[in-house]
Design a protein around this motif. Structure first.
Motif, mmCIF file in Angstrom:
data_model
loop_
_atom_site.group_PDB
_atom_site.id
_atom_site.type_symbol
_atom_site.label_atom_id
_atom_site.label_comp_id
_atom_site.label_asym_id
_atom_site.label_seq_id
_atom_site.Cartn_x
_atom_site.Cartn_y
_atom_site.Cartn_z
ATOM 1 N N GLN A 40 -8.925 10.384 -7.478
ATOM 2 C CA GLN A 40 -8.849 10.356 -6.026
ATOM 3 C C GLN A 40 -7.490 9.834 -5.558
ATOM 4 O O GLN A 40 -6.911 10.348 -4.595
ATOM 5 N N CYS A 41 -6.976 8.843 -6.258
ATOM 6 C CA CYS A 41 -5.675 8.261 -5.907
ATOM 7 C C CYS A 41 -4.553 9.287 -6.036
ATOM 8 O O CYS A 41 -3.719 9.431 -5.129
ATOM 9 N N ARG A 97 0.826 -1.208 0.000
ATOM 10 C CA ARG A 97 0.000 0.000 0.000
ATOM 11 C C ARG A 97 0.865 1.266 0.000
ATOM 12 O O ARG A 97 0.596 2.219 -0.736
ATOM 13 N N GLU A 98 1.908 1.262 0.820
ATOM 14 C CA GLU A 98 2.793 2.429 0.871
ATOM 15 C C GLU A 98 3.481 2.641 -0.465
ATOM 16 O O GLU A 98 3.620 3.786 -0.936
ATOM 17 N N LEU A 122 -2.931 3.513 -9.000
ATOM 18 C CA LEU A 122 -4.232 3.012 -8.565
ATOM 19 C C LEU A 122 -4.257 1.498 -8.732
ATOM 20 O O LEU A 122 -3.987 0.981 -9.817
ATOM 21 N N GLN A 140 -4.689 12.468 -5.987
ATOM 22 C CA GLN A 140 -4.874 13.658 -5.154
ATOM 23 C C GLN A 140 -4.576 13.395 -3.682
ATOM 24 O O GLN A 140 -4.516 14.335 -2.883
ATOM 25 N N GLN A 141 -4.394 12.132 -3.304
ATOM 26 C CA GLN A 141 -4.143 11.804 -1.906
ATOM 27 C C GLN A 141 -2.731 12.226 -1.490
ATOM 28 O O GLN A 141 -1.808 12.162 -2.266
ATOM 29 N N HIS A 186 -6.240 -0.343 -3.487
ATOM 30 C CA HIS A 186 -7.119 0.770 -3.146
ATOM 31 C C HIS A 186 -8.577 0.327 -3.101
ATOM 32 O O HIS A 186 -9.352 0.817 -2.276
ATOM 33 N N HIS A 187 -8.952 -0.560 -4.013
ATOM 34 C CA HIS A 187 -10.357 -0.947 -4.134
ATOM 35 C C HIS A 187 -10.490 -2.443 -4.403
ATOM 36 O O HIS A 187 -9.697 -3.026 -5.131
ATOM 37 N N GLN A 240 0.957 4.057 -2.919
ATOM 38 C CA GLN A 240 0.657 5.455 -2.612
ATOM 39 C C GLN A 240 1.797 6.363 -3.032
ATOM 40 O O GLN A 240 1.583 7.457 -3.570
ATOM 41 N N TYR A 261 -9.049 6.975 -10.033
ATOM 42 C CA TYR A 261 -7.682 7.395 -10.311
ATOM 43 C C TYR A 261 -7.443 8.839 -9.860
ATOM 44 O O TYR A 261 -6.406 9.148 -9.255
ATOM 45 N N LYS A 288 1.702 6.782 -6.738
ATOM 46 C CA LYS A 288 0.398 7.217 -7.264
ATOM 47 C C LYS A 288 -0.146 6.217 -8.282
ATOM 48 O O LYS A 288 -0.662 6.579 -9.345
#
Length: 219
Positions: free
Chosen positions: A215-216, A21-22, A30, A218-219, A132-133, A25, A213, A28
């Motif tokens: 949303q991903c 996950r890290e 997705l 922009q995190q 992510h999902h 992230q 994507y 970026k």
């Protein structure tokens, strides 16, 4: 004799999931974990997704199967990078399997990474891969009993893709009943009706990916 387990049996998996996950992230990327029973149409769905979105996004796929590279070969034929994981009898992918493949990707050069999990409506939903999902694919020929019979899968997925709706005229399947069952089990989940073969309804899936994507990144 009573045995008390003080350590979560999924501890090692969850540690690997956090590592994944890290990484996702930081780059970026997705990541969507796609799950279903065998034959629901995950690979065809991914072929059409690559066909539609590859001009806008850089796409890669991790393919999970007990054996062969047939699905990975189908994705490669569409022009996307695909890495095969063969579980040799295992009924699901876990986060450590996924982590072991990541060195084969340059995640900085990938916008969308799909994980096509092993065909199974039980085991895959219980394993966090760092995605992510989680998305479930249900197909019309499977009938209306799958959502209530396999609640854990549908409780843990935020989106259900009802595939093969081009077969609705020929089969006894109620879309409304499926929506009702899903709402009762998971009122936060959404159901899209589509056909990967005819493209009917696929625009909703593509739009959902685009929103996820944005949303991903922009995190």
């Amino acid at each position: 004799m009573k045995i008390t387990l003080r350590t979560d049996v999924l501890t090692n998996n969850n540690k690997a999931a956090e590592f994944n996950r890290e990484l996702f992230q930081n780059t970026k990327t997705l990541v969507i974990n796609l799950m279903s029973s065998p034959g629901a149409g995950k690979t065809t769905l991914l072929e059409e997704t690559v066909r539609e979105l590859s001009g806008k996004y850089r796409i890669a796929v991790i393919e999970g199967d007990l054996a062969t590279e047939r699905d990975a070969d189908r994705i490669r034929a569409m022009g996307a990078k695909a890495v095969q994981i063969n579980t040799h009898g295992g009924c699901h992918l876990d986060a450590r399997m996924v982590a072991a493949t990541l060195a084969e990707f340059d995640l900085d050069e990938i916008d969308l990474l799909f994980i096509e999990n092993v065909g199974n409506l039980v085991c895959p939903s219980g394993y966090d891969l760092g995605q992510h999902h989680k998305v479930a694919v249900l197909s019309v020929p499977e009938g209306n009993d799958k959502i209530p019979k396999y609640p854990q899968m549908f409780m843990r997925t935020e989106l259900v893709l009802l595939n093969k709706i081009d077969l609705l005229p020929y089969l006894d399947f109620s879309v409304e009943e499926a929506r009702k069952d899903l709402t009762e089990i998971n009122p936060e989940s959404t159901l899209f009706s589509l056909s990967a073969r005819t493209q009917e309804g696929m625009h909703e899936w593509f739009s959902w990916i685009e929103g996820a994507y944005l949303q991903c990144v922009q995190q």
